[in-house]
Design a protein around this motif. Structure first.
Motif, mmCIF file in Angstrom:
data_model
loop_
_atom_site.group_PDB
_atom_site.id
_atom_site.type_symbol
_atom_site.label_atom_id
_atom_site.label_comp_id
_atom_site.label_asym_id
_atom_site.label_seq_id
_atom_site.Cartn_x
_atom_site.Cartn_y
_atom_site.Cartn_z
ATOM 1 N N LEU A 111 0.835 -1.209 0.000
ATOM 2 C CA LEU A 111 0.000 0.000 0.000
ATOM 3 C C LEU A 111 0.868 1.257 0.000
ATOM 4 O O LEU A 111 0.620 2.211 -0.740
ATOM 5 N N GLY A 112 1.911 1.253 0.829
ATOM 6 C CA GLY A 112 2.785 2.418 0.894
ATOM 7 C C GLY A 112 3.549 2.657 -0.389
ATOM 8 O O GLY A 112 3.624 3.792 -0.882
ATOM 9 N N LEU A 113 4.098 1.587 -0.974
ATOM 10 C CA LEU A 113 4.870 1.745 -2.200
ATOM 11 C C LEU A 113 3.996 2.197 -3.370
ATOM 12 O O LEU A 113 4.376 3.084 -4.140
ATOM 13 N N SER A 114 2.833 1.571 -3.520
ATOM 14 C CA SER A 114 1.987 1.915 -4.669
ATOM 15 C C SER A 114 1.440 3.334 -4.564
ATOM 16 O O SER A 114 1.466 4.083 -5.549
ATOM 17 N N LEU A 115 0.986 3.737 -3.387
ATOM 18 C CA LEU A 115 0.467 5.100 -3.239
ATOM 19 C C LEU A 115 1.591 6.123 -3.353
ATOM 20 O O LEU A 115 1.440 7.176 -3.997
ATOM 21 N N GLY A 116 2.743 5.815 -2.754
ATOM 22 C CA GLY A 116 3.876 6.733 -2.863
ATOM 23 C C GLY A 116 4.344 6.895 -4.293
ATOM 24 O O GLY A 116 4.663 8.003 -4.738
ATOM 25 N N LEU A 117 4.380 5.779 -5.042
ATOM 26 C CA LEU A 117 4.810 5.854 -6.436
ATOM 27 C C LEU A 117 3.807 6.635 -7.278
ATOM 28 O O LEU A 117 4.195 7.391 -8.182
ATOM 29 N N ALA A 118 2.523 6.487 -6.994
ATOM 30 C CA ALA A 118 1.504 7.235 -7.736
ATOM 31 C C ALA A 118 1.696 8.742 -7.554
ATOM 32 O O ALA A 118 1.656 9.514 -8.521
ATOM 33 N N LEU A 119 1.926 9.164 -6.316
ATOM 34 C CA LEU A 119 2.129 10.600 -6.049
ATOM 35 C C LEU A 119 3.460 11.077 -6.620
ATOM 36 O O LEU A 119 3.557 12.175 -7.183
ATOM 37 N N LEU A 120 4.508 10.257 -6.447
ATOM 38 C CA LEU A 120 5.833 10.647 -6.922
ATOM 39 C C LEU A 120 5.847 10.836 -8.435
ATOM 40 O O LEU A 120 6.428 11.818 -8.945
ATOM 41 N N CYS A 121 5.221 9.934 -9.176
ATOM 42 C CA CYS A 121 5.257 10.023 -10.635
ATOM 43 C C CYS A 121 4.495 11.238 -11.150
ATOM 44 O O CYS A 121 4.887 11.843 -12.152
ATOM 45 N N ILE A 122 3.416 11.614 -10.474
ATOM 46 C CA ILE A 122 2.723 12.840 -10.877
ATOM 47 C C ILE A 122 3.635 14.036 -10.668
ATOM 48 O O ILE A 122 3.756 14.927 -11.524
ATOM 49 N N GLY A 123 4.331 14.067 -9.536
ATOM 50 C CA GLY A 123 5.239 15.178 -9.264
ATOM 51 C C GLY A 123 6.382 15.247 -10.262
ATOM 52 O O GLY A 123 6.705 16.329 -10.779
ATOM 53 N N ILE A 124 7.009 14.098 -10.547
ATOM 54 C CA ILE A 124 8.116 14.088 -11.506
ATOM 55 C C ILE A 124 7.630 14.495 -12.886
ATOM 56 O O ILE A 124 8.296 15.263 -13.611
ATOM 57 N N GLY A 125 6.457 13.984 -13.279
ATOM 58 C CA GLY A 125 5.929 14.324 -14.586
ATOM 59 C C GLY A 125 5.683 15.811 -14.743
ATOM 60 O O GLY A 125 6.009 16.416 -15.778
ATOM 61 N N VAL A 126 5.112 16.428 -13.719
ATOM 62 C CA VAL A 126 4.831 17.867 -13.782
ATOM 63 C C VAL A 126 6.136 18.664 -13.838
ATOM 64 O O VAL A 126 6.253 19.656 -14.575
ATOM 65 N N ILE A 127 7.143 18.240 -13.064
ATOM 66 C CA ILE A 127 8.432 18.941 -13.068
ATOM 67 C C ILE A 127 9.096 18.835 -14.449
ATOM 68 O O ILE A 127 9.598 19.832 -14.996
ATOM 69 N N SER A 156 -4.144 10.395 -14.634
ATOM 70 C CA SER A 156 -3.428 10.059 -13.401
ATOM 71 C C SER A 156 -4.071 10.705 -12.185
ATOM 72 O O SER A 156 -4.149 10.102 -11.115
ATOM 73 N N LEU A 157 -4.533 11.952 -12.327
ATOM 74 C CA LEU A 157 -5.210 12.614 -11.207
ATOM 75 C C LEU A 157 -6.523 11.921 -10.876
ATOM 76 O O LEU A 157 -6.894 11.790 -9.697
ATOM 77 N N ALA A 158 -7.248 11.490 -11.908
ATOM 78 C CA ALA A 158 -8.509 10.780 -11.666
ATOM 79 C C ALA A 158 -8.260 9.442 -10.981
ATOM 80 O O ALA A 158 -8.959 9.078 -10.027
ATOM 81 N N MET A 159 -7.248 8.707 -11.448
ATOM 82 C CA MET A 159 -6.936 7.417 -10.839
ATOM 83 C C MET A 159 -6.472 7.574 -9.394
ATOM 84 O O MET A 159 -6.667 6.679 -8.567
ATOM 85 N N LEU A 160 -5.864 8.719 -9.079
ATOM 86 C CA LEU A 160 -5.380 8.943 -7.723
ATOM 87 C C LEU A 160 -6.538 8.995 -6.736
ATOM 88 O O LEU A 160 -6.348 8.789 -5.533
ATOM 89 N N GLY A 161 -7.733 9.258 -7.242
ATOM 90 C CA GLY A 161 -8.894 9.264 -6.348
ATOM 91 C C GLY A 161 -9.329 7.872 -5.941
ATOM 92 O O GLY A 161 -10.021 7.716 -4.919
ATOM 93 N N LEU A 162 -8.926 6.847 -6.715
ATOM 94 C CA LEU A 162 -9.337 5.481 -6.377
ATOM 95 C C LEU A 162 -8.824 5.036 -5.007
ATOM 96 O O LEU A 162 -9.594 4.480 -4.219
ATOM 97 N N PRO A 163 -7.523 5.238 -4.677
ATOM 98 C CA PRO A 163 -7.079 4.840 -3.339
ATOM 99 C C PRO A 163 -7.855 5.533 -2.226
ATOM 100 O O PRO A 163 -8.152 4.920 -1.192
ATOM 101 N N ALA A 164 -8.192 6.807 -2.436
ATOM 102 C CA ALA A 164 -8.950 7.522 -1.403
ATOM 103 C C ALA A 164 -10.335 6.906 -1.225
ATOM 104 O O ALA A 164 -10.817 6.731 -0.106
ATOM 105 N N ILE A 165 -10.981 6.560 -2.343
ATOM 106 C CA ILE A 165 -12.314 5.960 -2.257
ATOM 107 C C ILE A 165 -12.245 4.583 -1.603
ATOM 108 O O ILE A 165 -13.047 4.240 -0.724
ATOM 109 N N VAL A 166 -11.259 3.778 -2.020
ATOM 110 C CA VAL A 166 -11.127 2.443 -1.459
ATOM 111 C C VAL A 166 -10.817 2.507 0.036
ATOM 112 O O VAL A 166 -11.348 1.720 0.835
ATOM 113 N N ALA A 167 -9.971 3.462 0.439
ATOM 114 C CA ALA A 167 -9.587 3.568 1.849
ATOM 115 C C ALA A 167 -10.756 3.966 2.734
ATOM 116 O O ALA A 167 -10.712 3.758 3.954
#
Length: 328
Positions: free
Chosen positions: A63-79, A134-145
């Motif tokens: 859970l930690g790795l997948s959620l962290g990677l999802a947030l990290l990749c959005i940040g790297i992509g935007v940069i 990617s932003l839309a998919m990021l809502g899935l972990p929040a909904i599931v949690a």
């Protein structure tokens, strides 16, 4: 100020396309990671496989790795998008000590429009679409949690069922002593519970298994009742059919928002809720005579048991407490 030098992506369209694909790749990885979070959430039980890595359970690790990677990749992509593809122009703007003039505000809006154009959102649909995905998919972990807030209630076995059973003795909610009709005087009110939720002070358990902890609190909150005695001629026939010699038993939980009630007006036979002043007529099936409550106070049918104590004939015939959408 040093002379501005163009970036490779400014002069080489092939380099710009590569940068665009790189940014989109990060956004796609973010989407995949969000989906993996959901998969891991349902695949691993909490505490499963404690030896996964450094005594960290598989659930926490994935859970930690997948959620962290999802947030990290959005940040790297935007940069990467900002560094390689957005407009690379240095701007300076003086500070204004007072509110901007209408002309300045118009210029600001124009600058925002220009910035939107220079960001390339319109010209680079691949980046735009993968970013939105990617932003839309990021809502899935929040909904599931949200599932961890607690299990969905089994309405038939939770909200619509209490601890009362046929033959359950009515006991004082403080002393745990069973009630006889002779224990109640005309105009009197006793707060009570079903036997099995309140242990008597003298310790006589009589072979009854008493609940404890969270289960006890949950059942007490639903099964709490008030027992009152009125002159039999003051009670309507329909009400007296569920009572004994002017003694009636009602849920203690207000049907408005669930406040406990025990403010008893013995002259009018009215019971008042202290929270929002809903008023119920206990001589007439607990009907609402004033206030925001939308339905009558549920009445518990009672009788005198073989041993002379007041007992329940059955559970409540309708759900206690506030109304809810699923209530039939």
């Amino acid at each position: 100020m040093e002379r501005h030098l163009p970036r490779p992506t400014d002069v080489d369209e092939a380099a710009a396309k590569r940068a665009e694909r790189q940014v989109a790749t990060f956004f796609v990885i973010s989407m995949i990671s969000a989906v993996l979070f959901c998969v891991a959430y349902f695949s691993f039980e909490v505490g499963e496989s404690p030896d996964t890595f450094g005594r960290i359970g598989a659930s926490n690790l994935t859970l930690g790795l997948s959620l962290g990677l999802a947030l990290l990749c959005i940040g790297i992509g935007v940069i990467q998008w900002a560094r390689k593809l957005m407009a690379d122009v240095e701007l300076s703007e003086p500070r204004h000590p007072v509110a901007s003039s209408p002309e300045d505000r118009s210029e600001t809006l124009a600058a925002l429009s220009q910035g939107l154009e220079e960001s390339g959102l319109a010209r680079r649909p691949l980046i735009r679409n993968t970013l939105l995905g990617s932003l839309a998919m990021l809502g899935l972990p929040a909904i599931v949690a949200l599932r961890d807030l607690g299990p969905l209630p089994d309405i038939k076995n939770t909200l619509e069922k209490t601890f009362w059973t046929p033959g359950a003795r009515i006991v004082n909610d403080v002393t745990g002593r069973p009630l006889r009709p002779s224990d109640l005087e005309i105009g009197g009110l006793v707060n009570a519970e079903p036997e099995g939720l309140v242990e008597p002070y003298d310790g006589e358990r009589e072979g009854i298994e008493y609940l404890e902890g969270v289960e006890l609190l949950a059942e007490k909150g639903k099964a709490a009742v008030i027992v009152v005695r009125m002159e039999p001629e003051d009670v309507t026939e329909e009400t007296s059919n569920w009572g004994v010699e002017g003694i009636v038993c009602y849920s203690k939980i207000c049907t408005h928002v669930g406040c406990p009630i025990s403010l008893w007006e013995q002259q009018t036979h009215h019971l008042l809720c202290p929270c929002h002043q809903s008023t119920f007529d206990l001589a007439d099936k607990g009907r609402v005579v004033f206030g925001p409550a939308a339905r009558a106070l549920p009445q518990l049918p009672i009788e005198v048991g073989p041993d002379g104590y007041l007992v329940a004939v059955s559970d409540f015939r309708e759900p206690v407490g506030p109304s809810y959408w699923e209530r039939g």
